[in-house]
Design an enzyme around this catalytic site. Structure first.
Site, PDB file in Angstrom:
ATOM      1  N   GLY A 155     -10.076  -3.772   2.412  1.00 30.42           N
ATOM      2  CA  GLY A 155      -9.188  -3.547   3.541  1.00 30.42           C
ATOM      3  C   GLY A 155      -9.375  -2.167   4.133  1.00 30.42           C
ATOM      4  O   GLY A 155     -10.389  -1.501   3.931  1.00 30.42           O
ATOM      5  N   GLY A 213      -5.174  -5.072   6.884  1.00 31.58           N
ATOM      6  CA  GLY A 213      -6.331  -4.199   6.936  1.00 31.58           C
ATOM      7  C   GLY A 213      -7.414  -4.580   7.921  1.00 31.58           C
ATOM      8  O   GLY A 213      -8.042  -3.713   8.528  1.00 31.58           O
ATOM      9  N   THR A 267       0.829  -1.200   0.000  1.00 36.28           N
ATOM     10  CA  THR A 267       0.000   0.000   0.000  1.00 36.28           C
ATOM     11  C   THR A 267       0.866   1.253   0.000  1.00 36.28           C
ATOM     12  O   THR A 267       1.909   1.285   0.643  1.00 36.28           O
ATOM     13  CB  THR A 267      -0.887  -0.003   1.258  1.00 36.28           C
ATOM     14  OG1 THR A 267      -1.737  -1.138   1.202  1.00 36.28           O
ATOM     15  CG2 THR A 267      -1.725   1.254   1.360  1.00 36.28           C
ATOM     16  N   THR A 290      -0.607   1.454   6.541  1.00 36.09           N
ATOM     17  CA  THR A 290      -0.349   0.310   5.669  1.00 36.09           C
ATOM     18  C   THR A 290      -0.192  -0.923   6.541  1.00 36.09           C
ATOM     19  O   THR A 290       0.514  -0.886   7.554  1.00 36.09           O
ATOM     20  CB  THR A 290       0.921   0.501   4.812  1.00 36.09           C
ATOM     21  OG1 THR A 290       1.182  -0.708   4.079  1.00 36.09           O
ATOM     22  CG2 THR A 290       2.132   0.854   5.660  1.00 36.09           C
ATOM     23  N   GLY A 291      -0.875  -2.001   6.196  1.00 35.44           N
ATOM     24  CA  GLY A 291      -0.760  -3.194   7.031  1.00 35.44           C
ATOM     25  C   GLY A 291      -1.898  -4.161   6.802  1.00 35.44           C
ATOM     26  O   GLY A 291      -2.595  -4.102   5.788  1.00 35.44           O
TER      27      GLY A 291
END
Length: 356
Positions: free
Chosen positions: A219, A243, A189, A240-241
């Site tokens: 997400g 979701g 992302t 970012t990760g």
């Protein structure tokens, strides 16, 4: 999942009564290993991050808005197949590239988001059109594509978004019956947060989601309050990760809300100890870093990983992530310029000269 938190020293825009600006960007976080990254690949990512950072910096240095800076920084990452956004997006289980994006203006908390679009060359531009030209905040799929066509946004055919290494990741996921985390190793992302010379904040995020996502999975990236949030009273955040966990914690909004409450407490403190002393305490307390780390720790406690970038009204530009690395960069009007990939690579103190 990483069993530790990786943080950054806050970098502030120098303020001597002059207008200042700050920007931070990310290109995803994950369990990358320095030992497995070749010097050539590292250099490729650093150039890509610096290109995005330079685009956002140019807008801010010329007096442009935080929203325009966020878009300017995200577009080159959407166009670069190194990142999981726009061109280079991961494939769904059915073998399609489905794109999500969101953007928010901290001045009035106007926001726009899109999910599940397949032909929009730069989804962040569509998200912003939703923000400015639509009575709605969140559009999906065919409806979002129709809205884009009515607004004349640039489209691209499926082959523009498709890349061979993303297709191989999907094929391996199916063949080996492994999870998206085992084939992606990182969340690609992209996002940006900015403070402009007028003191306004903005945040934006764009993604292709997770490899092999099914059943119309969405997400955190297009969800206002989870992956993106901006409020002039507190901060601008892009995440970012994993979701699912960022949605459950409401990461971006949670960070901004906690900071707003703390800032209000500092305002109350100033009536008792004096404004100068209260501001001096605020300057040296690292509130934003502490709040970001605390919220990311909560994500980790639930089982999720990833990271955030954040900019405050004072110009602090910082990161917090609980993975081994996060593609990231930051710059301020006093000459700070950094791009980094793994933990602890930023300078410990604000720099007066560019690092790159």
């Amino acid at each position: 999942m990483a069993a530790f938190a990786t943080v950054s020293a806050p970098v502030s825009a120098d303020d001597h009564g002059e207008k200042h600006w700050s920007i931070a960007i990310h290109g995803g976080a994950g369990t990358m290993s320095p030992d497995k990254m070749t010097p050539e690949k590292r250099a490729e990512y650093e150039v890509a991050l610096q290109t995005a950072l330079d685009a956002g910096k140019a807008v801010l240095a010329n007096g442009g808005s935080a929203v325009d800076a966020v878009k300017a920084a995200i577009i080159p990452m959407e166009d670069n197949p190194l990142f999981n956004a726009g061109r280079g997006a991961v494939f769904t289980w059915e073998g399609r590239n489905e794109l999500d994006a969101s953007i928010m203006d901290g001045r009035d908390r106007s926001a726009g988001a899109v999910t599940g679009v397949t032909t929009i060359k730069n989804p962040i531009l569509l998200a912003d059109k939703v923000r400015t030209d639509s009575p709605h905040v969140f559009l999906m799929g065919e409806g979002a594509e129709q809205f884009a066509a009515e607004r004349g946004l640039e489209t691209a055919p499926p082959e523009w978004f498709a890349t061979e290494h993303r297709r191989e990741a999907l094929e391996r996921m199916k063949a080996e019956q492994v999870s998206a985390l085992e084939v992606d190793h990182k969340f690609g992302t992209v996002g940006a947060v900015a403070l402009d010379m007028d003191g306004n904040l903005a945040a934006g995020t764009s993604t292709g989601g997770m490899t092999g996502k099914r059943w119309g999975r969405i997400g955190d990236s297009p969800v206002i309050g989870a992956g993106t949030y901006a409020d002039n009273r507190s901060c601008a955040v892009s995440a970012t990760g994993w979701g699912e966990y960022f949605i459950r914690v409401g990461v971006a909004h949670e960070i901004c809300t906690r900071l707003r409450v703390l800032f209000e407490g500092v305002d109350a403190m100033s009536t008792e100890v004096g404004e100068d002393e209260a501001q001096d305490w605020l300057l040296h307390s690292n509130l934003a870093q502490g709040v970001s780390d605390s919220v990311m720790a909560e994500v980790e406690e639930l089982g999720g990983d990833g990271g955030v970038i954040l900019v405050t009204p004072e110009g602090d530009a910082l990161f917090s992530f609980n993975t081994t690395g996060m593609y990231r960069g930051r710059a301020t009007s006093d000459g700070v310029n950094e791009v980094a990939i793994f933990g602890g690579e930023e300078s410990a103190e604000p720099s007066s000269t560019p690092d790159h």
